[in-house]
Design an enzyme around this catalytic site. Structure first.
Site, PDB file in Angstrom:
ATOM      1  N   HIS A  60       0.582  -1.307   0.465  1.00 25.66           N
ATOM      2  CA  HIS A  60      -0.010  -0.226  -0.390  1.00 25.66           C
ATOM      3  C   HIS A  60       0.749   0.499  -0.484  1.00 25.66           C
ATOM      4  CE1 HIS A  60      -3.631   2.294   0.942  1.00 25.66           C
ATOM      5  NE2 HIS A  60      -2.748   3.010   1.939  1.00 25.66           N
ATOM      6  N   GLU A  61       1.702   1.155   1.143  1.00 23.94           N
ATOM      7  CA  GLU A  61       2.685   2.482   0.818  1.00 23.94           C
ATOM      8  C   GLU A  61       3.369   2.785  -0.316  1.00 23.94           C
ATOM      9  OE1 GLU A  61       2.328   4.970   3.220  1.00 23.94           O
ATOM     10  OE2 GLU A  61       0.505   3.646   4.146  1.00 23.94           O
ATOM     11  N   CYS A  90      -5.689  -3.427  -7.940  1.00 23.51           N
ATOM     12  CA  CYS A  90      -6.465  -3.889  -9.223  1.00 23.51           C
ATOM     13  C   CYS A  90      -5.781  -3.288 -10.165  1.00 23.51           C
ATOM     14  CB  CYS A  90      -7.447  -2.529  -8.786  1.00 23.51           C
ATOM     15  SG  CYS A  90      -7.303  -1.291  -8.805  1.00 23.51           S
ATOM     16  N   HIS A  99      -6.122   6.824  -2.556  1.00 24.43           N
ATOM     17  CA  HIS A  99      -6.193   5.275  -2.116  1.00 24.43           C
ATOM     18  C   HIS A  99      -7.573   5.353  -3.186  1.00 24.43           C
ATOM     19  CE1 HIS A  99      -5.824   6.603   2.201  1.00 24.43           C
ATOM     20  NE2 HIS A  99      -4.745   5.719   1.849  1.00 24.43           N
ATOM     21  N   CYS A 100      -8.181   3.981  -3.831  1.00 19.92           N
ATOM     22  CA  CYS A 100      -8.884   3.135  -4.194  1.00 19.92           C
ATOM     23  C   CYS A 100      -9.803   2.899  -4.179  1.00 19.92           C
ATOM     24  CB  CYS A 100      -8.065   2.538  -5.281  1.00 19.92           C
ATOM     25  SG  CYS A 100      -9.209   1.446  -5.955  1.00 19.92           S
ATOM     26  N   CYS A 115      -5.323   0.649 -10.490  1.00 13.94           N
ATOM     27  CA  CYS A 115      -4.100   0.823 -10.092  1.00 13.94           C
ATOM     28  C   CYS A 115      -2.823   0.570 -10.604  1.00 13.94           C
ATOM     29  CB  CYS A 115      -4.114   0.680  -8.842  1.00 13.94           C
ATOM     30  SG  CYS A 115      -5.195   1.063  -7.221  1.00 13.94           S
TER      31      CYS A 115
END
Length: 183
Positions: free
Chosen positions: A131-132, A166, A141-142, A169
């Site tokens: 994530h980071e 995803c 953010h998604c 992204c």
């Protein structure tokens, strides 16, 4: 996807199996990952909030940025602590520019007075590091269900998402990478 060298700095002992999973996951996106085990580094006491019993994540990251000057595109720190930013009770991680920190305490089952679960802890750490890394790569953010870039307000939110980006992204990362290569 993109050529980027990332250094993961562990500021605490982390099981080798967890480190291997982090490296495998990030490498699957074409990221070059090195590991530095540096338990000699400490979090600055000046960043500790005694009323909250947590570290101010922004102050910690600022301190760590000043201590590490390596030839990497990005550095991600892993700290066995609890962190926060103003306006939030806590954060699992924070990214500023090309530096990120993951606070491990709330990713452990023991934090919630539950039985230790190394496998679950490993999955959570891999998700939060990914994530980071996504933020470092330029992602916000998604809202796509299950995407690793979902915002996590609770550890249950971390458990719901996958350790993968995803399709949307991935598309954004690839386009950003192409744009940066043309500059």
């Amino acid at each position: 996807m993109t050529e980027m060298k990332i250094l993961i700095v562990t500021l605490t002992y982390i099981e080798k199996s967890i480190i291997d999973e982090i490296v495998n996951n990030l490498s699957s996106y074409g990221l070059e990952v090195d590991i530095l085990f540096d338990s000699r580094k400490y979090l600055p006491i000046s960043a500790f909030n005694w009323e909250r019993l947590q570290y101010d994540a922004e102050k910690v990251l600022s301190f760590l940025k000043s201590k590490y000057d390596f030839n990497y595109d990005s550095i991600i720190f892993l700290a066995d602590s609890d962190g926060y930013i103003d306006g939030y009770n806590f954060v699992f991680g924070l990214t500023i520019d090309n530096f990120a920190i993951i606070f491990l305490n709330r990713l452990r089952e023991e934090f919630y007075n539950r039985k230790p679960d190394l496998e679950l802890f490993m999955k959570r750490v891999v998700k939060e590091v990914t994530h980071e890394a996504g933020h470092i790569l330029g992602l916000g953010h998604c809202n796509t269900i299950g995407c690793v870039m979902n915002f996590s307000n609770t550890v249950e939110d971390v458990d719901k998402k996958q350790a993968r980006f995803c399709k949307n992204c991935i598309y954004k990362i690839e386009n950003l990478s192409k744009y940066l290569q043309r500059k």
